[in-house]
Design an enzyme around this catalytic site. Structure first.
Site, mmCIF file in Angstrom:
data_model
loop_
_atom_site.group_PDB
_atom_site.id
_atom_site.type_symbol
_atom_site.label_atom_id
_atom_site.label_comp_id
_atom_site.label_asym_id
_atom_site.label_seq_id
_atom_site.Cartn_x
_atom_site.Cartn_y
_atom_site.Cartn_z
ATOM 1 N N ALA A 60 -6.768 11.812 4.956
ATOM 2 C CA ALA A 60 -6.854 11.143 3.841
ATOM 3 C C ALA A 60 -5.505 10.591 3.168
ATOM 4 O O ALA A 60 -4.569 11.287 3.637
ATOM 5 C CB ALA A 60 -7.331 12.072 2.702
ATOM 6 N N ALA A 61 -5.495 9.352 2.633
ATOM 7 C CA ALA A 61 -4.342 8.816 2.089
ATOM 8 C C ALA A 61 -3.620 9.378 1.177
ATOM 9 O O ALA A 61 -2.580 9.596 1.153
ATOM 10 C CB ALA A 61 -4.582 7.355 1.980
ATOM 11 N N CYS A 62 -4.216 10.104 0.356
ATOM 12 C CA CYS A 62 -3.618 10.746 -0.510
ATOM 13 C C CYS A 62 -2.754 12.182 -0.232
ATOM 14 O O CYS A 62 -2.171 12.843 -0.905
ATOM 15 C CB CYS A 62 -4.913 11.282 -1.742
ATOM 16 S SG CYS A 62 -6.284 11.942 -1.043
ATOM 17 N N HIS A 63 -3.127 12.566 1.096
ATOM 18 C CA HIS A 63 -2.580 13.582 1.811
ATOM 19 C C HIS A 63 -1.229 13.276 2.593
ATOM 20 O O HIS A 63 -0.734 14.009 3.594
ATOM 21 C CB HIS A 63 -3.421 14.514 2.312
ATOM 22 C CG HIS A 63 -4.379 15.147 1.538
ATOM 23 N ND1 HIS A 63 -5.760 15.802 1.890
ATOM 24 C CD2 HIS A 63 -4.379 15.411 0.025
ATOM 25 C CE1 HIS A 63 -6.309 16.341 0.722
ATOM 26 N NE2 HIS A 63 -5.714 16.180 -0.223
ATOM 27 N N SER A 64 -0.958 11.740 2.540
ATOM 28 C CA SER A 64 0.062 11.568 3.721
ATOM 29 C C SER A 64 1.506 12.017 3.633
ATOM 30 O O SER A 64 2.104 11.802 4.557
ATOM 31 C CB SER A 64 -0.005 10.022 3.456
ATOM 32 O OG SER A 64 0.449 9.445 2.208
#
Length: 413
Positions: free
Chosen positions: A352-356
Site C-alpha cells: 500500500a502506498a500509505c505504508h511506503s
C-alpha cells in the site's frame, strides 16, 4: 440516510479524476490510450503501480478543462456557468449510479476515500445512538452482552488504513467496540462464518473491503450481506439493524461492482479509479488485465525458476483482481524495497502506498494471510493498467532479473 432501501454510494469528489485510465484496455480500443510511461525526463520508466493511482487519460483532461472553462459557476446559480456546473454534476451522478447499480440521489461526493469511509463509520455510530434512543427497552440495552451502550463494529484485519485507523480511533476514544476478524490463512479472505460469529446484540455495522489493495484477493461480500440480513430479520426490536458497508476503491474499474447485487447499504469508490469509460468498456479491460497478468506470472517463473518465485496472491478457492500480481523473489538480500531501488525501469511498490515509509518491514496484510515473514519482506506489488503491454512485461522482468543479479553479486562481495 441509514434506513434507505437503496444503497448509498460514497465517492471521492474527483469524478473524472485520473480514473478513466485506471482500468486496462486492449491496445486497439477506440478510446485514446494514454502513454503509461511517466515524466519526459524518465521516458524509459514503465509504470506498474496502478493500484496506488493512475495517470490521467486524455479524455479526462479534456473533460476537466471544459468544466473549468465553461462550468465554473456556482451550481445553485441561475446564470449559464452555474447551470452548466449543475448539469455536469447531475450527469456525473447519473454516470456513477449506472456504473455501480445505484440511484443518482444516493451518490455522495467527498474529498477522497478516507473522508468517505470516515463518513460511513460515523453515520453507523449515529445510527446506533438513534436506534437505542428510540427503543422502549433502553434501560435493558445498557446491559446488553456486558458492552454497555457502545455500538459494536465488525471489520477485517486486512483493511485499508482509512478503515483500520478509523475503527481503532473509535475504539481508543471509547466511542465504539470493534472486532477485527482475521482473514483465513488458507484463502486469505475473511470468511462469512467468522463475521456471523462476531455479531453480538450491540453490533450495528459490518465493513469489509471488496478487494484487498495489496493481494488483490476478492472478499465474499455478497454472501456476508445475505447472512447478515438474515440475522437482521431475527433480531429483537431492541437491537439495532446491522448496516453493511464495503470499501470498493480497489475493485472499481477492474471487476463488476454492483451495490444492489452485493446487498450493501454503503459502498465507497474513488474518483481516480472510476469513470464513464469504465462503464462502457469494463469487459475489455478485465480481459486485457487477465491476459497481461498471466503473461507476467509466466515470464517471472521462466526467468527466476518456479522455486524462486512465490505468488502472494495465489490462495486456493479465492479469486484475485485481474490486474494485480503480488510476488516475492526468494533469496537473501532481495527485500522488495531493495529490488525496486535497483531497478532502472520498473515503477512499482512493495504494498500500500500509505505504508511506503516502513522500509523493509513485512506487510501486516501478507503476514495476516499466513505469508512467512522472510517471504513477505521480499514482496513486490505489480499492478497493471489498460495500456500495459506484453512488451512492457518483457522489459520489466528483464529489469527485475538484472536488479536481482546485482543485489546477489553485492551480497557475495
Amino acid at each position: 440516510m441509514a434506513e434507505k432501501a437503496v444503497p448509498s454510494v460514497i465517492l471521492d469528489h474527483n469524478v473524472w479524476g485520473n480514473s478513466a485510465h485506471y482500468p486496462g484496455s486492449d491496445q486497439n480500443h477506440r478510446h485514446i490510450s494514454l502513454d503509461h510511461h511517466v515524466a519526459p525526463d524518465q521516458s524509459d520508466r514503465i509504470y506498474m503501480d496502478y493500484n496506488a493511482t493512475t495517470p490521467v487519460d486524455p479524455e479526462v483532461v479534456r473533460a476537466i478543462t471544459e468544466a473549468l472553462t465553461d462550468a465554473w459557476g456556482n451550481p445553485s446559480s441561475n446564470y449559464l456557468p452555474g447551470l452548466k456546473a449543475k448539469d455536469t454534476i447531475y450527469h456525473s451522478r447519473d454516470t456513477i449510479a449506472r456504473m455501480v447499480g445505484g440511484n443518482a440521489a444516493d451518490i455522495i461526493f467527498t474529498s477522497g476515500g478516507t473522508e468517505a469511509n470516515n463518513l460511513v463509520f460515523h453515520t453507523a455510530v449515529e445510527h446506533f445512538r438513534k436506534s437505542m434512543a428510540s427503543s422502549e427497552e433502553s434501560t435493558q440495552n445498557q446491559q446488553l452482552n456486558g458492552r454497555g451502550s457502545l455500538p459494536h463494529i465488525i471489520t477485517s484485519n486486512v483493511e485499508h488504513d482509512s478503515i483500520k485507523v478509523t475503527a481503532e480511533h473509535l475504539l481508543k476514544d471509547g466511542k465504539a467496540d470493534v472486532t477485527f476478524v482475521p482473514v483465513s490463512n488458507v484463502t486469505a479472505r475473511v470468511e462469512v462464518e467468522d463475521i456471523i460469529a462476531a455479531i453480538c446484540p450491540t453490533t450495528c455495522f459490518v465493513s469489509v473491503m471488496l478487494a484487498n489493495n495489496e493481494t488483490g484477493i476478492i472478499m465474499p461480500i455478497k454472501d456476508i450481506c445475505q447472512r447478515v440480513k438474515e440475522v437482521n430479520k431475527q433480531r429483537s426490536l431492541s437491537a439495532p439493524r446491522i448496516l453493511l458497508h464495503s470499501d470498493a476503491a480497489q475493485a472499481i474499474g477492474k471487476i463488476r461492482v454492483n451495490a444492489h447485487e452485493l446487498g450493501v447499504d454503503y459502498l465507497t469508490i474513488v474518483g481516480h479509479k472510476a469513470a464513464e469509460l469504465v462503464s462502457l468498456n469494463l469487459a475489455d479491460y478485465e480481459a486485457h488485465f487477465l491476459n497481461i497478468r498471466f503473461y507476467l506470472e509466466q515470464k517471472l517463473i521462466a526467468s527466476f525458476g518456479e522455486d524462486k518465485v512465490h505468488f502472494n496472491s495465489h490462495f486456493p478457492g479465492s479469486d484475485i483482481l485481474p490486474n494485480t500480481c503480488n510476488v516475492s523473489i526468494l533469496g537473501r538480500g532481495l527485500q522488495g524495497r531493495r529490488v525496486l531501488s535497483a531497478c532502472r525501469r520498473l515503477l512499482a511498490s512493495v504494498g500500500a502506498a500509505c505504508h511506503s515509509d516502513r522500509g523493509d518491514q513485512a506487510s501486516h496484510v501478507l503476514l495476516s494471510c499466513g505469508i512467512p515473514y522472510d517471504v513477505a519482506t521480499n514482496a513486490l506489488r505489480i499492478s497493471m493498467g489498460r495500456s500495459t503491454s506484453r512488451e512492457d512485461v518483457d522489459i520489466v522482468v528483464e529489469d527485475l532479473r538484472a536488479a536481482v543479479e546485482q543485489l546477489q553479486s553485492n551480497c557475495k562481495e
